[in-house]
Design an enzyme around this catalytic site. Structure first.
Site, mmCIF file in Angstrom:
data_model
loop_
_atom_site.group_PDB
_atom_site.id
_atom_site.type_symbol
_atom_site.label_atom_id
_atom_site.label_comp_id
_atom_site.label_asym_id
_atom_site.label_seq_id
_atom_site.Cartn_x
_atom_site.Cartn_y
_atom_site.Cartn_z
ATOM 1 N N SER A 34 43.329 44.613 46.452
ATOM 2 C CA SER A 34 43.410 44.811 47.907
ATOM 3 C C SER A 34 44.835 44.838 48.433
ATOM 4 O O SER A 34 45.567 43.847 48.310
ATOM 5 C CB SER A 34 42.727 43.642 48.636
ATOM 6 O OG SER A 34 41.376 43.883 48.782
ATOM 7 N N HIS A 65 41.344 49.951 49.426
ATOM 8 C CA HIS A 65 41.235 50.377 48.029
ATOM 9 C C HIS A 65 41.206 51.903 47.995
ATOM 10 O O HIS A 65 40.220 52.510 48.387
ATOM 11 C CB HIS A 65 39.961 49.838 47.386
ATOM 12 C CG HIS A 65 40.020 48.384 47.033
ATOM 13 N ND1 HIS A 65 40.250 47.944 45.755
ATOM 14 C CD2 HIS A 65 39.899 47.282 47.785
ATOM 15 C CE1 HIS A 65 40.268 46.622 45.735
ATOM 16 N NE2 HIS A 65 40.051 46.194 46.964
ATOM 17 N N HIS A 88 33.581 46.217 43.145
ATOM 18 C CA HIS A 88 33.124 44.836 43.064
ATOM 19 C C HIS A 88 31.604 44.828 42.915
ATOM 20 O O HIS A 88 30.920 45.745 43.367
ATOM 21 C CB HIS A 88 33.494 44.081 44.349
ATOM 22 C CG HIS A 88 34.936 44.217 44.735
ATOM 23 N ND1 HIS A 88 35.423 45.334 45.379
ATOM 24 C CD2 HIS A 88 35.991 43.390 44.549
ATOM 25 C CE1 HIS A 88 36.725 45.184 45.580
ATOM 26 N NE2 HIS A 88 37.098 44.027 45.087
ATOM 27 N N TYR A 90 29.593 43.044 44.559
ATOM 28 C CA TYR A 90 28.910 42.956 45.863
ATOM 29 C C TYR A 90 28.675 44.318 46.499
ATOM 30 O O TYR A 90 27.906 44.448 47.446
ATOM 31 C CB TYR A 90 29.663 42.029 46.837
ATOM 32 C CG TYR A 90 31.069 42.476 47.222
ATOM 33 C CD1 TYR A 90 31.287 43.559 48.056
ATOM 34 C CD2 TYR A 90 32.173 41.790 46.740
ATOM 35 C CE1 TYR A 90 32.571 43.960 48.396
ATOM 36 C CE2 TYR A 90 33.459 42.178 47.073
ATOM 37 C CZ TYR A 90 33.658 43.274 47.901
ATOM 38 O OH TYR A 90 34.917 43.679 48.211
ATOM 39 N N GLU A 91 29.342 45.351 45.977
ATOM 40 C CA GLU A 91 29.108 46.694 46.524
ATOM 41 C C GLU A 91 27.790 47.273 46.017
ATOM 42 O O GLU A 91 27.377 48.341 46.462
ATOM 43 C CB GLU A 91 30.271 47.613 46.155
ATOM 44 C CG GLU A 91 31.581 47.186 46.817
ATOM 45 C CD GLU A 91 32.765 48.035 46.394
ATOM 46 O OE1 GLU A 91 32.894 49.162 46.912
ATOM 47 O OE2 GLU A 91 33.554 47.587 45.548
ATOM 48 N N ALA A 118 43.787 39.875 45.527
ATOM 49 C CA ALA A 118 44.013 39.027 46.696
ATOM 50 C C ALA A 118 43.069 37.842 46.538
ATOM 51 O O ALA A 118 41.919 38.025 46.138
ATOM 52 C CB ALA A 118 43.680 39.793 47.967
ATOM 53 N N MET A 216 36.780 37.558 44.539
ATOM 54 C CA MET A 216 35.506 38.235 44.249
ATOM 55 C C MET A 216 35.661 39.336 43.201
ATOM 56 O O MET A 216 34.840 40.240 43.134
ATOM 57 C CB MET A 216 34.947 38.846 45.537
ATOM 58 C CG MET A 216 34.802 37.863 46.689
ATOM 59 S SD MET A 216 34.302 38.694 48.200
ATOM 60 C CE MET A 216 34.547 37.382 49.410
ATOM 61 N N SER A 217 36.736 39.258 42.420
ATOM 62 C CA SER A 217 36.980 40.372 41.478
ATOM 63 C C SER A 217 37.552 39.839 40.178
ATOM 64 O O SER A 217 37.414 38.676 39.840
ATOM 65 C CB SER A 217 37.957 41.359 42.117
ATOM 66 O OG SER A 217 39.237 40.759 42.264
ATOM 67 N N ASN A 240 45.375 34.018 51.966
ATOM 68 C CA ASN A 240 44.858 33.129 53.026
ATOM 69 C C ASN A 240 44.557 31.780 52.399
ATOM 70 O O ASN A 240 44.429 31.676 51.177
ATOM 71 C CB ASN A 240 43.565 33.718 53.614
ATOM 72 C CG ASN A 240 42.504 33.916 52.552
ATOM 73 O OD1 ASN A 240 42.568 34.886 51.782
ATOM 74 N ND2 ASN A 240 41.567 33.004 52.460
ATOM 75 N N HIS A 252 38.903 39.811 56.541
ATOM 76 C CA HIS A 252 39.509 40.811 55.656
ATOM 77 C C HIS A 252 40.824 41.309 56.250
ATOM 78 O O HIS A 252 41.729 41.697 55.507
ATOM 79 C CB HIS A 252 38.533 41.964 55.408
ATOM 80 C CG HIS A 252 39.021 42.946 54.384
ATOM 81 N ND1 HIS A 252 39.299 42.584 53.077
ATOM 82 C CD2 HIS A 252 39.312 44.266 54.461
ATOM 83 C CE1 HIS A 252 39.734 43.639 52.404
ATOM 84 N NE2 HIS A 252 39.751 44.676 53.219
#
Ligand code: HPA
Length: 281
Positions: A34, A65, A88, A90-91, A118, A216-217, A240, A252
């Site tokens: 990201s 992306h 990812h 989640y997609e 990230a 998440m990756s 963050n 995001h």
């Protein structure tokens, strides 16, 4: 999916890339997370291929992306293949699809894979904007990209993960950071499936489990590289503070803003690391 089917899909993708970049043999693969994709623009004599042109290559729906494979030379000499953007779980992709692009990079003959992402900072010693060398990971995403029939031509059924992040690369990363005067944190990256961010209770749990950062990756890509015998270096950008560690809501936008702000330092570290990797040992 039958394992021979996976190999033929990989072969088809590899052939398309080799046709587009004849004679190009990348030594290093880069997965740019990201907001970190700009590094690919520094590659020289570059050939860019949209993921859409590559059959079976999954495409990301996430803002930030780009979805391009860039093949080119770092500082004129080191051949690199960079992924601007990744997918990812989640997609909605299947585990094997999340691992597919990494397999393609490995089939192109890379000797090293550099993964970037990230991440939310869990370690209270970390500040927003820090870079962290990944020393190890926790796969808490609830899936593994190797589930399914195994093709021994790709790798063993039960790959060893004792040194998933190569200790030699980690040492090089430390010295590259110090040569560049970049502060480099180190820690364990925990991967969850997302797409919702964590709750504060989940972050307390992750800290108890030994995690320094969360995202998440990355983990599926590292598992696939280990399966295919390719050594890995990993860098997280702490975009963050993880949930519950600051008053701010997670978004995001904050992730993208921080990644954008840190992009100069990140690019400098990565450039130096690649140059140091390219040195004969
Ligand atoms: N949690 C999960 N994934 C992330 C975060 C986070 O705080 N920041 C960037 N990616």
């Amino acid at each position: 999916m039958a394992s021979s089917d996976l190999v033929s899909r990989l072969d088809a993708c590899e052939q398309t890339i080799r046709r587009r970049a004849p004679g190009f043999s990348p030594r290093v693969g880069l997965i740019l997370g990201s907001g970190l994709g700009a590094f690919a623009d520094t590659l020289e004599r570059a050939v860019a291929i949209d993921y859409a042109e590559l059959r079976d290559f999954p495409r990301s729906s996430v803002v930030g992306h780009a979805g391009r494979l860039v093949l080119g030379y770092h500082r004129g000499t080191l051949p690199v293949v960079a992924m601007q953007g990744r997918v990812h779980f989640y997609e909605g992709y299947q585990p094997w699809q999340v691992g597919f692009p990494t397999r393609v990079l490995c089939r192109l003959g890379i000797e090293a894979l550099v993964v970037t992402n990230a991440a939310g900072g869990i370690n209270t010693g970390f500040a927003v904007g820090d870079l962290m060398a990944i020393t190890d990971h926790l796969n808490l995403a609830g899936y593994n990209p190797l589930v399914g029939p195994n093709d021994e031509a790709l790798g063993p059924r039960f790959p060893d993960m004792s040194h998933a992040y190569d200790p030699g690369f980690l040492a090089t990363l430390r010295s590259s950071a110090s040569s560049e005067g970049v502060l480099l944190r180190e820690g364990v990256y925990a991967s969850l499936s997302g797409p919702s961010y964590e709750t504060p209770a989940e972050i307390r749990m992750l800290r108890g489990l030994g995690a320094d950062a969360v995202g998440m990756s990355t983990v599926p890509e590292v598992i696939v590289a280990a399966h295919m015998g390719v050594k890995v270096a990993g860098i997280s950008c702490i975009t963050n503070l993880a949930a519950g560690l600051s008053k701010q809501k997670l978004s995001h936008d904050e992730v993208s803003e921080t990644a954008d702000r840190v992009k100069g330092v990140f690019t400098r570290l990565l450039a130096r690391f690649l140059s140091d990797l390219g040195q004969p040992t």
